[in-house]
Design an enzyme around this catalytic site. Structure first.
Site, PDB file in Angstrom:
ATOM      1  N   THR A  52     -10.232   8.261   1.629  1.00 26.38           N
ATOM      2  CA  THR A  52     -11.509   8.968   1.719  1.00 26.38           C
ATOM      3  C   THR A  52     -11.469  10.009   2.827  1.00 26.38           C
ATOM      4  OG1 THR A  52     -12.674   7.028   0.903  1.00 26.38           O
ATOM      5  CG2 THR A  52     -13.984   8.613   2.127  1.00 26.38           C
ATOM      6  N   SER A 111      -0.646   2.898  -3.669  1.00 30.67           N
ATOM      7  CA  SER A 111      -0.324   1.699  -2.899  1.00 30.67           C
ATOM      8  C   SER A 111       0.549   0.749  -3.708  1.00 30.67           C
ATOM      9  CB  SER A 111      -1.600   0.995  -2.459  1.00 30.67           C
ATOM     10  OG  SER A 111      -2.179   1.729  -1.417  1.00 30.67           O
ATOM     11  N   THR A 141      -9.597   3.098   2.438  1.00 31.96           N
ATOM     12  CA  THR A 141     -10.025   1.896   3.166  1.00 31.96           C
ATOM     13  C   THR A 141      -9.909   0.611   2.344  1.00 31.96           C
ATOM     14  OG1 THR A 141     -12.289   2.387   2.507  1.00 31.96           O
ATOM     15  CG2 THR A 141     -11.600   3.123   4.696  1.00 31.96           C
TER      16      THR A 141
END
Lengths: 379, 347
Positions: A52, A111, A141
């Site tokens: 973000t 990820s 996050t």
């Protein structure tokens, strides 16, 4: 003394202010010039894994539906938006973002284990580079605590590695990103942040990668260490630590990115949630899919559901290692006689997603339950 | 007296196995000061105003929790048997000196201190700054009297003895242990009037836990304490008077002037009031040291230029009652604002 003054010699400050002002007057959007070498500012590498904090929205009030194609913040944009950091550190940037995705593509698909390996390998190189004093890594996050924990276990360094993100996009009204970024750079540039493992710095708090977790979907105070609290603060005057971790990490870790098996060969570990009447076949399916370990996120003090017990025994009979966490997400799973008898390994107070990573790494070394128990006790 | 000698020998022989077993156990000193943990009420369900029963003696504690004596050879030093409101400088110094004397002995592994919970954090922080030993000192109390249904005292005591003999507890400063949770004396504060989870460290958090399987630590404190502290109370019999002034809307400065007239050498402000400005200048004019703390209970007071230019000391994240303890000790060393600020930065 665990504090650092951020005040520079007056002459250096004047020179820098002048340099910044000049550059801002001439090219308002240009990256501030690197400070003169004789200043000996710490060298902080700013590595973007996106998130973000690396996203733009179409309007200032877009706080939820940002990012995507053409809506990313380039690493150098952070530096040009924050001329203040040139008084704290010499910044160089690195781009480890996943390829630009379409607007409706899933978040954080970068990820993967393979991507973690690339980042960890680079972090180890930077750690070994004597010209680097600290690293800041940006991350989305949602899973940043997992990435930070992986790095905490496999990158062997005493230098600060600081994970940072934001809850609002870089363009958001009252965006938390700029201050988080500024403070993360201060922490990474701070000698007091050394030897403390991989750190997480957002919302003026400094947490340990082991303990920190996202606890709220949108609030800026989302990152908390539920059982043990923050270790320090990045306040306007100083970066200060009150506590440091006792568990093994970074330079004290027995795991090393250089000696891990190929990411495709990293033992497969899945998480099974426990709840009333959860069917045991979920665990059977995991075993049929070739998992080497299962983390059961148990009820209460770490109890698998009764309906999972037979499947756990079948899994164990096939050599699958079973670890249990507590879905209370606070408090330790303890070592009790009954649990020892069941052969299920308590994960201390690790969250299931973190227990999974530790178990994956542990299984690269051993399948001996006693040895795996030791690893869960020490990390 | 051959008979007596023979009897003594016989007794020694008989007692030998017990003596050997006891000698193998680590020695823990139990310092008792009183508090709810040493209070008894007239009936079990009485969880408040519980001073209507006989006080609990150290021997009562040991007798009620024989499990602790199976872990350690516990020797008692009774300092007082009063509520925490009655703890004063004399008792603080007696306690710190007593701990220093006992912990200096090579055969002592650690110490446990009982205390009322109301001002427990003040005494614990005082010991954190004045005990000259790396050995564990564990301060405990209870939220329910020793006589109560579901009393928390016995487990707190048992866990304290376990922690006092845990090697990992060495060098971590004075610890506060209630409700299975281990806090650093520097950070802990009482957060609830009656509930057992009252002790918290707000944003920084606890440093470990005393669980059934293991006494476990996750953190090591980094501010200066115990063996690394510069404060020495060995030849001190009194401490400078320091008082706390609360800040609120339209607070009158009369209290500030009265405290200065009463001889306060330092004042800690829990927040401020515009009314205090002139009174603070008057106080500073007579040499009184001013520390700015805060009433919010978490977060730091920053040592900003404006604070420093007014000769005021910023308390960091010490709450007012702890800033008072540190200031009293600091004033035994210096009245220089820069040096006092260094002390508040380091401890």
């Amino acid at each position: 003394m665990h504090r650092i003054d951020l005040f520079l010699p007056r002459a250096a400050l004047a020179a820098l202010t002048l340099a910044c002002c000049l550059s801002l007057t001439l090219h308002a959007q240009e990256i501030p010039p690197l400070p003169p070498k004789e200043l000996k500012l710490p060298h902080v590498v700013l590595m973007s894994m996106g998130g973000t904090i690396a996203s733009k929205g179409d309007t200032r009030l877009n706080l939820t539906n940002y990012g995507g194609k053409g809506m990313r913040v380039e690493p150098d944009e952070w530096v040009s938006d924050l001329p203040e950091v040139s008084l704290i550190a010499r910044i160089t940037t690195e781009d480890f973002r996943a390829p630009e995705r379409e607007r409706d593509a899933p978040f954080e698909h970068g990820s993967t284990h393979a991507h973690w390996y690339k980042v960890a390998t680079r972090l180890q190189e930077l750690a070994n580079d004597p010209s680097v004093d600290g690293v800041v890594v940006t991350h989305g996050t949602n899973v940043m605590a997992e990435t930070a924990w992986f790095m905490n276990l496999v990158v062997n360094t005493k230098k600060p590695i600081v994970f940072v993100g934001s809850q609002r996009p870089w363009t958001g009204i009252s965006g938390d990103g700029p201050l988080n970024m500024y403070n993360a750079i201060r922490v990474a540039a701070s000698p007091v942040a050394a030897n403390k493992g991989v750190l997480h710095a957002m919302n003026q708090n400094i947490n340990a990668a082991r303990d920190v977790t996202k606890s709220s979907a949108y609030r800026v105070q989302t990152f908390q260490s539920i059982d043990v609290g923050a270790m320090g603060v990045a306040d306007p005057d100083i970066v200060k630590f009150y506590l440091e971790p006792t568990r093994r990490h970074t330079f004290k870790s027995e795991f090393n990115i250089a000696t891990l098996p190929d990411p495709a060969k990293l033992p497969n570990v899945e998480i099974a949630y426990a709840y009333t009447e959860v069917p045991g076949y979920i665990i059977d399916a995991m075993v049929a899919n070739g998992v080497k370990g299962i983390v059961v996120d148990g009820t209460g003090a770490g109890s698998p559901a009764g309906s999972q017990m037979d499947a756990i025994k079948r899994a164990q009979a096939k050599g699958v290692v079973v670890v249990v966490t507590a879905r209370t997400h606070g408090g330790r799973v303890q070592d009790t006689p009954r649990r020892r008898e069941s052969g299920i390994i308590p994960a201390d107070n690790l969250l299931p997603e973190k227990a999974r990573i530790l178990l994956q790494l542990a299984l690269t070394k051993t399948t001996d339950p006693k040895e795996i128990k030791r690893i869960f006790d020490e990390y | 007296m051959p008979h007596t000698q023979r009897l003594l020998t016989l007794l020694l022989v008989l007692a030998a196995p017990v003596a050997v077993a006891a000698a193998d156990l680590p020695k823990v000193m139990l310092f008792t000061t009183g508090g709810t943990i040493q209070s008894r009420a007239s009936y079990r369900a009485k969880l408040h105003e519980y001073n209507d029963g006989p006080r609990v003696t150290p021997a009562d504690i040991l007798k009620d929790v024989p499990e602790a004596s199976a872990l350690a050879k516990i020797e008692v030093v009774e300092v007082s048997n009063i509520g925490s409101g009655g703890i004063n400088t004399t008792l603080l110094l007696k306690l710190a000196k007593g701990l220093n004397a006992e912990l200096a002995k090579p055969d002592v592994t650690g110490a446990v201190v009982t205390h009322g919970t109301g001002t427990l954090e003040e005494t614990a922080y005082f010991l954190h700054l004045t005990v000259k030993s790396k050995k564990p000192v564990v301060v405990i109390g209870a939220m329910r009297p020793w006589s109560a249904i579901s009393r928390d005292g016995p487990l707190n005591f048992y866990n304290a003895v376990r922690t006092a003999i845990t090697p990992e507890a060495v060098g971590k400063g004075v610890l506060v242990l209630l409700n299975d949770t281990i806090h650093s004396a520097r950070l802990v504060t009482k957060n609830n009037t009656y509930h057992v989870e009252t002790f918290v460290a707000r944003e920084i958090g606890p440093i470990g836990f005393a669980d059934s399987d293991r006494v476990v630590f996750y953190r090591t404190p980094l501010t200066r304490h115990t063996a690394d502290s510069e404060f020495d109370i060995s030849s001190i019999d009194s401490l400078p008077q320091v008082d706390v002034v609360y800040g609120y809307q339209e607070a009158s400065s009369a209290g500030v002037d009265a405290l200065v007239a009463d001889g306060a050498k330092g004042l800690v402000f829990a927040d401020s009031s515009p009314e205090y400005r002139q009174a603070i200048l008057r106080a500073q004019g007579t040499g009184v040291v001013i520390v700015q703390s805060d009433r919010k209970g978490s977060g730091r007071v920053l040592a900003t230029d404006s604070v420093a230019s007014r000769g005021v000391i910023a308390s960091d994240n010490l709450n007012p009652q702890k800033a008072r303890i540190l200031l009293r000790l600091a004033l035994t060393k210096t009245t220089q604002p820069r040096e006092l600020q260094r002390i508040f930065n380091e401890y």
